[in-house]
Motif scaffolding. Structure first.
Motif, PDB file in Angstrom:
ATOM      1  N   THR A  46     -27.359 -35.804 -22.561  1.00 10.24           N
ATOM      2  CA  THR A  46     -26.356 -35.031 -23.267  1.00 10.24           C
ATOM      3  C   THR A  46     -24.990 -35.566 -22.863  1.00 10.24           C
ATOM      4  N   VAL A  47     -24.188 -35.903 -23.830  1.00  8.20           N
ATOM      5  CA  VAL A  47     -22.831 -36.393 -23.590  1.00  8.20           C
ATOM      6  C   VAL A  47     -21.892 -35.349 -24.171  1.00  8.20           C
ATOM      7  N   SER A  48     -20.960 -34.867 -23.342  1.00 10.11           N
ATOM      8  CA  SER A  48     -20.091 -33.795 -23.807  1.00 10.11           C
ATOM      9  C   SER A  48     -18.815 -33.735 -22.990  1.00 10.11           C
ATOM     10  N   SER A  49     -17.780 -33.201 -23.628  1.00  8.72           N
ATOM     11  CA  SER A  49     -16.531 -32.931 -22.915  1.00  8.72           C
ATOM     12  C   SER A  49     -16.325 -31.424 -22.726  1.00  8.72           C
ATOM     13  N   VAL A  50     -17.343 -30.638 -23.048  1.00  7.97           N
ATOM     14  CA  VAL A  50     -17.270 -29.202 -22.825  1.00  7.97           C
ATOM     15  C   VAL A  50     -17.368 -28.946 -21.320  1.00  7.97           C
ATOM     16  N   PRO A  51     -16.523 -28.103 -20.759  1.00 10.02           N
ATOM     17  CA  PRO A  51     -16.622 -27.827 -19.324  1.00 10.02           C
ATOM     18  C   PRO A  51     -18.035 -27.364 -18.950  1.00 10.02           C
ATOM     19  N   SER A  78     -17.218 -31.952 -16.160  1.00 10.55           N
ATOM     20  CA  SER A  78     -18.141 -31.153 -15.354  1.00 10.55           C
ATOM     21  C   SER A  78     -17.670 -31.062 -13.910  1.00 10.55           C
ATOM     22  N   THR A  79     -18.124 -30.003 -13.271  1.00 15.10           N
ATOM     23  CA  THR A  79     -17.940 -29.820 -11.842  1.00 15.10           C
ATOM     24  C   THR A  79     -19.330 -29.717 -11.248  1.00 15.10           C
ATOM     25  N   ALA A  80     -19.649 -30.607 -10.325  1.00 12.57           N
ATOM     26  CA  ALA A  80     -20.960 -30.602  -9.682  1.00 12.57           C
ATOM     27  C   ALA A  80     -20.800 -30.183  -8.228  1.00 12.57           C
ATOM     28  N   VAL A  81     -21.608 -29.210  -7.822  1.00 10.07           N
ATOM     29  CA  VAL A  81     -21.594 -28.768  -6.428  1.00 10.07           C
ATOM     30  C   VAL A  81     -23.022 -28.752  -5.899  1.00 10.07           C
ATOM     31  N   GLN A  82     -23.139 -29.129  -4.641  1.00  7.69           N
ATOM     32  CA  GLN A  82     -24.432 -29.072  -3.961  1.00  7.69           C
ATOM     33  C   GLN A  82     -24.332 -28.040  -2.842  1.00  7.69           C
ATOM     34  N   ILE A  83     -25.300 -27.137  -2.841  1.00 11.20           N
ATOM     35  CA  ILE A  83     -25.334 -26.102  -1.823  1.00 11.20           C
ATOM     36  C   ILE A  83     -26.357 -26.522  -0.765  1.00 11.20           C
ATOM     37  N   SER A 107     -12.451 -19.753 -14.842  1.00 17.08           N
ATOM     38  CA  SER A 107     -11.643 -20.965 -15.030  1.00 17.08           C
ATOM     39  C   SER A 107     -12.572 -22.168 -15.172  1.00 17.08           C
ATOM     40  N   PRO A 108     -13.133 -22.393 -16.357  1.00 19.40           N
ATOM     41  CA  PRO A 108     -14.149 -23.435 -16.540  1.00 19.40           C
ATOM     42  C   PRO A 108     -13.705 -24.856 -16.195  1.00 19.40           C
ATOM     43  N   THR A 109     -12.422 -25.132 -16.305  1.00 20.06           N
ATOM     44  CA  THR A 109     -11.977 -26.494 -16.001  1.00 20.06           C
ATOM     45  C   THR A 109     -11.556 -26.676 -14.542  1.00 20.06           C
ATOM     46  N   ALA A 110     -11.466 -25.579 -13.790  1.00 18.01           N
ATOM     47  CA  ALA A 110     -11.054 -25.690 -12.380  1.00 18.01           C
ATOM     48  C   ALA A 110     -11.684 -24.584 -11.537  1.00 18.01           C
ATOM     49  N   PRO A 111     -13.023 -24.562 -11.443  1.00 15.81           N
ATOM     50  CA  PRO A 111     -13.639 -23.514 -10.619  1.00 15.81           C
ATOM     51  C   PRO A 111     -13.322 -23.716  -9.135  1.00 15.81           C
ATOM     52  N   ASP A 112     -13.284 -22.621  -8.420  1.00 16.67           N
ATOM     53  CA  ASP A 112     -13.010 -22.655  -6.986  1.00 16.67           C
ATOM     54  C   ASP A 112     -14.313 -22.970  -6.244  1.00 16.67           C
TER      55      ASP A 112
END
Length: 129
Positions: A46-51, A78-83, A107-112
Motif C-alpha cells: 500500500t502506497v499512501s500519503s494519508v497519515p 507514517s509514524t512507526a513506533v516499537q514498544i 494529531s495524526p501528523t505529529a503524534p506524541d
C-alpha cells in the motif's frame, strides 16, 4: 466450503472449519476448498500519503517489528513506533502505546511518542519448581 472442510478434516469442529484460513499451516485447507490464489493481489504494498500510525511490539512473533519498517517505507506520512517487550497485541498491553494511539487521533501528523523513549522490556522471571 464447510462441506469440503468436513470431508478433508473430519475431526475439526465446524467453528474452525467455517473460518477463512489465515495462517500458513492452513494452506492445504485452501487447496482442498479450491480457494483461488490471491497472493499477487494481497502482497502488493500500500502506497499512501494519508497519515498512518504503525505500532509494533519487539517480541511479536506473528508480525515482527521488521514488518513495520517495510510498511512505513511506502507510507510517506507514517509514524512507526516499537514498544519494547510486547508481543502481538501491543495497544491493549501497553499504556504507552495507548497514549501514542490517543495522541495520533488528536494529531495524526505529529503524534506524541515521547513515552516510548526509555521503555525497556520487563525482566524475565524464573519461577522455581
Amino acid at each position: 466450503m464447510l462441506k469440503a472442510g468436513r470431508k478433508a478434516f473430519p475431526g475439526w469442529p465446524d467453528t474452525v472449519l467455517a473460518q477463512v484460513p489465515q495462517l500458513p499451516f492452513q494452506c492445504p485447507a485452501c487447496r482442498i476448498r479450491n480457494v483461488p490464489d490471491r497472493a499477487s493481489v494481497q502482497r502488493v504494498a500500500t502506497v499512501s500519503s494519508v497519515p498512518a500510525l504503525i505500532v509494533s511490539g519487539t517480541f511479536d512473533v506473528k508480525t515482527g517489528p521488521s514488518w513495520a519498517k517495510d510498511v512505513a517505507r511506502d507510507l510517506s506520512r507514517s509514524t512507526a513506533v516499537q514498544i519494547p517487550g510486547i508481543g502481538h497485541r501491543v495497544v491493549p498491553q501497553s499504556p504507552c502505546a495507548q497514549r501514542v494511539l490517543a495522541s495520533f487521533h488528536a494529531s495524526p501528523t505529529a503524534p506524541d511518542t515521547d513515552c516510548v523513549d526509555g521503555l525497556e522490556p520487563e525482566p524475565f522471571t524464573i519461577i522455581p519448581k
